[in-house]
Design a protein around this motif. Structure first.
Motif, PDB file in Angstrom:
ATOM      1  N   MET A 186       0.845  -1.190   0.000  1.00  0.00           N
ATOM      2  CA  MET A 186       0.000   0.000   0.000  1.00  0.00           C
ATOM      3  C   MET A 186       0.882   1.242   0.000  1.00  0.00           C
ATOM      4  SD  MET A 186      -3.333   0.879   0.190  1.00  0.00           S
ATOM      5  CE  MET A 186      -4.249  -0.375   1.095  1.00  0.00           C
ATOM      6  N   LYS A 187       0.492   2.229  -0.788  1.00  0.00           N
ATOM      7  CA  LYS A 187       1.204   3.502  -0.820  1.00  0.00           C
ATOM      8  C   LYS A 187       0.333   4.591  -0.178  1.00  0.00           C
ATOM      9  CE  LYS A 187       4.128   2.504  -4.804  1.00  0.00           C
ATOM     10  NZ  LYS A 187       5.403   2.589  -4.058  1.00  0.00           N
TER      11      LYS A 187
ATOM     12  N   ASP B 186       5.929   5.018  -0.623  1.00  0.00           N
ATOM     13  CA  ASP B 186       5.981   3.856   0.257  1.00  0.00           C
ATOM     14  C   ASP B 186       5.779   4.307   1.696  1.00  0.00           C
ATOM     15  OD1 ASP B 186       6.434   2.048  -1.785  1.00  0.00           O
ATOM     16  OD2 ASP B 186       8.612   2.228  -1.651  1.00  0.00           O
ATOM     17  N   GLY B 187       5.197   3.442   2.524  1.00  0.00           N
ATOM     18  CA  GLY B 187       4.832   3.813   3.883  1.00  0.00           C
ATOM     19  C   GLY B 187       5.975   4.384   4.702  1.00  0.00           C
ATOM     20  N   GLU B 188       7.140   3.716   4.682  1.00  0.00           N
ATOM     21  CA  GLU B 188       8.264   4.160   5.504  1.00  0.00           C
ATOM     22  C   GLU B 188       8.771   5.527   5.051  1.00  0.00           C
ATOM     23  OE1 GLU B 188      11.285   1.191   5.672  1.00  0.00           O
ATOM     24  OE2 GLU B 188      10.027  -0.266   6.705  1.00  0.00           O
TER      25      GLU B 188
ATOM     26  N   VAL C 175       2.115  -4.036   9.904  1.00  0.00           N
ATOM     27  CA  VAL C 175       2.270  -4.515   8.524  1.00  0.00           C
ATOM     28  C   VAL C 175       3.641  -5.126   8.296  1.00  0.00           C
ATOM     29  CG1 VAL C 175       2.466  -3.729   6.126  1.00  0.00           C
ATOM     30  CG2 VAL C 175       0.562  -2.960   7.532  1.00  0.00           C
ATOM     31  N   GLU C 176       4.643  -4.608   8.996  1.00  0.00           N
ATOM     32  CA  GLU C 176       6.023  -5.033   8.782  1.00  0.00           C
ATOM     33  C   GLU C 176       6.190  -6.542   8.943  1.00  0.00           C
ATOM     34  OE1 GLU C 176       9.877  -4.343   7.659  1.00  0.00           O
ATOM     35  OE2 GLU C 176       8.239  -2.898   7.742  1.00  0.00           O
ATOM     36  N   GLU C 177       5.410  -7.162   9.824  1.00  0.00           N
ATOM     37  CA  GLU C 177       5.545  -8.591  10.087  1.00  0.00           C
ATOM     38  C   GLU C 177       4.683  -9.442   9.157  1.00  0.00           C
ATOM     39  OE1 GLU C 177       7.939  -9.592  12.063  1.00  0.00           O
ATOM     40  OE2 GLU C 177       8.348  -7.451  12.321  1.00  0.00           O
TER      41      GLU C 177
ATOM     42  N   LYS D 166      13.066  -8.092   4.945  1.00  0.00           N
ATOM     43  CA  LYS D 166      13.586  -8.957   3.890  1.00  0.00           C
ATOM     44  C   LYS D 166      12.624  -9.055   2.702  1.00  0.00           C
ATOM     45  CE  LYS D 166      16.077 -11.757   7.301  1.00  0.00           C
ATOM     46  NZ  LYS D 166      16.232 -13.107   7.908  1.00  0.00           N
ATOM     47  N   LYS D 167      13.203  -9.353   1.532  1.00  0.00           N
ATOM     48  CA  LYS D 167      12.421  -9.547   0.319  1.00  0.00           C
ATOM     49  C   LYS D 167      12.466 -11.026  -0.063  1.00  0.00           C
ATOM     50  CE  LYS D 167      13.458  -4.948  -1.546  1.00  0.00           C
ATOM     51  NZ  LYS D 167      14.024  -4.189  -2.691  1.00  0.00           N
TER      52      LYS D 167
END
Length: 218
Positions: A1-2, A25-27, A67-69, A102-103
């Motif tokens: 999500m942006k 991007d969120g961050e 969301v990060e997890e 991580k990707k």
């Protein structure tokens, strides 16, 4: 999500000015908002996501931590191959996503019986990809679906009509699954060369070479 930033610029002697950013991007959006806040000249800072929901800075920090997890920043490539002699379809799906810092890339294929056309195989491949997202626990996320079937993607966007009853049933199944998972889809048609990984998986499925792998992208 942006997310898009909206904020009020305050300076002595001039009226308050409302500013708005591009979708970020969120961050990156959160970092920009915190820098604006520190400047002392910005107030009323809010984030607007792609479906119009509004978030404060405090709410955004909490949202991004949650969301990060979870799997996020999802891009799905799909392709279907059809063998007229056996009426079997090879389905290929590749899912790129982030989790934590991580990707990852997930690759999977499957054989599907009793189909009638290559277009039907393409629909089945996209539905197959959705079942993988469901198994991953993906919910309420933006997701980009990328494939070389203009028919599938344009019909899902509602730009092209669908007159075939069989394909309409697949459309209904896909749209119901997207709604069930709370996904916010974007559809991105590409040429066959840009979809060769998914095409290879579909071909391998028809050859009896089954693949289900996940790897971290460094």
């Amino acid at each position: 999500m942006k997310y898009k930033l909206e904020w009020e610029f305050k300076s002595k002697g001039i009226e308050t000015i409302l500013f708005s950013s591009d979708f970020l991007d969120g961050e990156l959006a959160l970092q920009a908002a915190e820098d604006l806040e520190k400047s002392g000249k910005a107030g009323g800072i809010f984030f607007i996501d792609e479906i119009g929901t509004s978030w404060s800075i405090k709410e955004m920090r909490k949202l991004l931590a949650e969301v990060e997890e979870e799997p996020h920043d999802l891009t799905v490539y799909f392709d279907g191959g059809f063998d007229r002699d056996s009426n079997k379809a090879g389905l290929g799906a590749i899912i790129y996503f982030k989790q934590g810092k991580k990707k990852y890339r997930l690759r999977a294929n499957e054989v599907f019986d009793e189909l009638e056309t290559n277009n039907e195989a393409e629909y089945a491949a996209l539905y197959f990809a959705l079942t993988i997202l469901e198994d991953m626990g993906v919910r309420n996320m933006s997701c980009e679906f990328t494939g070389d079937s203009q028919v599938v993607l344009k019909q899902l966007e509602g730009e092209w009509p669908c007159y075939e009853e069989t394909l309409n049933r697949w459309l209904d199944r896909i749209e119901n699954k997207i709604k069930e998972l709370g996904l916010h889809p974007k559809y991105h048609p590409v040429g066959r060369k840009e979809n060769k990984e998914a095409d290879k998986l579909a071909t391998q499925a028809l050859q009896g070479k089954m693949i289900n792998s996940k790897m971290q992208i460094l």
